[in-house]
Design an enzyme around this catalytic site. Sequence first.
Site, PDB file in Angstrom:
ATOM      1  N   LYS A  33       0.778  -1.214  -0.045  1.00 31.76           N
ATOM      2  CA  LYS A  33       0.103  -0.056  -0.020  1.00 31.76           C
ATOM      3  C   LYS A  33       0.927   1.481   0.089  1.00 31.76           C
ATOM      4  CE  LYS A  33      -3.675  -2.405   2.342  1.00 31.76           C
ATOM      5  NZ  LYS A  33      -4.523  -2.247   3.575  1.00 31.76           N
TER       6      LYS A  33
ATOM      7  N   GLU B 249      -9.822 -10.297  -7.733  1.00 29.24           N
ATOM      8  CA  GLU B 249      -8.904  -9.122  -7.487  1.00 29.24           C
ATOM      9  C   GLU B 249      -7.993  -9.161  -8.602  1.00 29.24           C
ATOM     10  OE1 GLU B 249      -7.463  -9.384  -3.661  1.00 29.24           O
ATOM     11  OE2 GLU B 249      -9.453  -8.832  -2.765  1.00 29.24           O
TER      12      GLU B 249
ATOM     13  N   TYR C   4     -12.364  -2.569  -2.876  1.00 28.82           N
ATOM     14  CA  TYR C   4     -12.901  -2.653  -1.624  1.00 28.82           C
ATOM     15  C   TYR C   4     -14.408  -2.583  -1.578  1.00 28.82           C
ATOM     16  CZ  TYR C   4      -8.213  -2.128   0.382  1.00 28.82           C
ATOM     17  OH  TYR C   4      -6.923  -2.587   0.852  1.00 28.82           O
TER      18      TYR C   4
ATOM     19  N   HIS D  61      -1.725  -5.346   1.374  1.00 31.65           N
ATOM     20  CA  HIS D  61      -2.982  -6.414   1.093  1.00 31.65           C
ATOM     21  C   HIS D  61      -2.612  -7.803   0.700  1.00 31.65           C
ATOM     22  CE1 HIS D  61      -6.764  -7.243  -0.365  1.00 31.65           C
ATOM     23  NE2 HIS D  61      -6.060  -7.650  -1.589  1.00 31.65           N
TER      24      HIS D  61
ATOM     25  N   ASN E 288      -1.803  -0.288   7.317  1.00 34.75           N
ATOM     26  CA  ASN E 288      -1.359  -1.645   7.571  1.00 34.75           C
ATOM     27  C   ASN E 288      -0.597  -2.226   6.424  1.00 34.75           C
ATOM     28  OD1 ASN E 288      -3.300  -2.296   6.151  1.00 34.75           O
ATOM     29  ND2 ASN E 288      -4.822  -3.427   7.159  1.00 34.75           N
TER      30      ASN E 288
HETATM   31  P1  DAT Z   1      -7.688  -6.906   5.296  1.00 32.93           P
HETATM   32  O1  DAT Z   1      -6.907  -5.822   4.619  1.00 32.93           O
HETATM   33  O2  DAT Z   1      -7.019  -7.653   6.293  1.00 32.93           O
HETATM   34  O3  DAT Z   1      -8.237  -7.952   4.033  1.00 32.93           O
HETATM   35  P2  DAT Z   1     -10.352  -5.912   5.244  1.00 32.93           P
HETATM   36  O4  DAT Z   1     -10.519  -6.280   4.005  1.00 32.93           O
HETATM   37  O5  DAT Z   1     -11.486  -6.029   6.526  1.00 32.93           O
HETATM   38  O6  DAT Z   1      -9.048  -6.384   5.938  1.00 32.93           O
HETATM   39  O7  DAT Z   1     -10.340  -4.256   5.264  1.00 32.93           O
HETATM   40  C1  DAT Z   1      -9.564  -3.551   4.306  1.00 32.93           C
HETATM   41  C2  DAT Z   1      -8.640  -2.594   4.646  1.00 32.93           C
HETATM   42  O8  DAT Z   1      -9.776  -1.521   5.174  1.00 32.93           O
HETATM   43  C3  DAT Z   1      -7.836  -2.925   5.852  1.00 32.93           C
HETATM   44  O9  DAT Z   1      -6.585  -3.550   5.391  1.00 32.93           O
HETATM   45  C4  DAT Z   1      -7.522  -1.485   6.290  1.00 32.93           C
HETATM   46  C5  DAT Z   1      -8.642  -0.710   6.238  1.00 32.93           C
HETATM   47  N1  DAT Z   1      -9.397  -0.950   7.520  1.00 32.93           N
HETATM   48  C6  DAT Z   1     -10.390  -1.985   7.805  1.00 32.93           C
HETATM   49  N2  DAT Z   1     -10.825  -1.932   9.133  1.00 32.93           N
HETATM   50  C7  DAT Z   1     -10.478  -0.618   9.339  1.00 32.93           C
HETATM   51  C8  DAT Z   1     -10.918   0.397  10.586  1.00 32.93           C
HETATM   52  N3  DAT Z   1     -11.539  -0.030  11.524  1.00 32.93           N
HETATM   53  N4  DAT Z   1     -10.683   1.800  10.517  1.00 32.93           N
HETATM   54  C9  DAT Z   1      -9.670   2.129   9.194  1.00 32.93           C
HETATM   55  N5  DAT Z   1      -9.411   1.140   8.387  1.00 32.93           N
HETATM   56  C10 DAT Z   1      -9.728  -0.047   8.413  1.00 32.93           C
HETATM   57 MG    MG Z   2      -9.705  -7.727   2.915  1.00 35.93          MG
END
Ligand code: DAT
Ligand code: MG
Length: 181
Positions: free
Chosen positions: A40, A157, A80, A146, A143
């Site tokens: 990212k 994807e 997303y 991805h 974080n």
């Molecule tokens: P992952 O990336 O582990 O698959 P996800 O698909 O639930 O997790 O979410 C996608 C991204 O969205 C994640 O990497 C970071 C962001 N995100 C998720 N939860 C969040 C939150 N509570 N606050 C801010 N960003 C968040």
């Molecule tokens: Mg995800």
Amino acid sequence: FLTVYSLSGSRGCRSLSRPLGRRQGMPWTGRQERTLIAVKPDGVQRRLVGQIIQRFEQRGFKLVGLKMVQASHGILSEHYGELRTKPFFQSLLTYMSSGPVVVMVWEGHNVVQASRKMVGQTNPAEAPAGTIRGDFSVHVSRNVVHASDSQEGAQKEIQLWFPAKDLLDWDCCDQIYTIEV
Ligand code: DAT
Ligand code: MG
């Protein structure tokens, strides 16, 4: 189209008598699972691209696609899509489009599940040391990386980010040492 020929038999590769590069249809090179991994914008800015690629290489996975892009809100909204109703959705899109991302397709045995484990939990506070997020990040909104969360998700994807022609089907010469074939 570039064909590279190996020069000697000393490298321990089984396929030394044939061109290295594009797959020749050998029986031991069955098509394997693929996943989408992306560094990212925070990971790119912090110069973590090399270290992240290294982890997937050293685990034994094979890189079959790679590009650097500054992603549009359009592709990110699709990527997303499941999070559309979340309160952080707009800020997620703003952050993800704020600078270049390095998008990759990695191939190998059980690569989807294995890479989720290597990446660690979504919230870095819960990601153990030794995972990418556990080693390189502290906050869920930054974080670093991805990884697709399922084989179906990975397929969608990969199609979203890469035209099929940009994914290379090639033989990696250590393949017979990383999986039983
Ligand atoms: P992952 O990336 O582990 O698959 P996800 O698909 O639930 O997790 O979410 C996608 C991204 O969205 C994640 O990497 C970071 C962001 N995100 C998720 N939860 C969040 C939150 N509570 N606050 C801010 N960003 C968040
Ligand atoms: Mg995800």
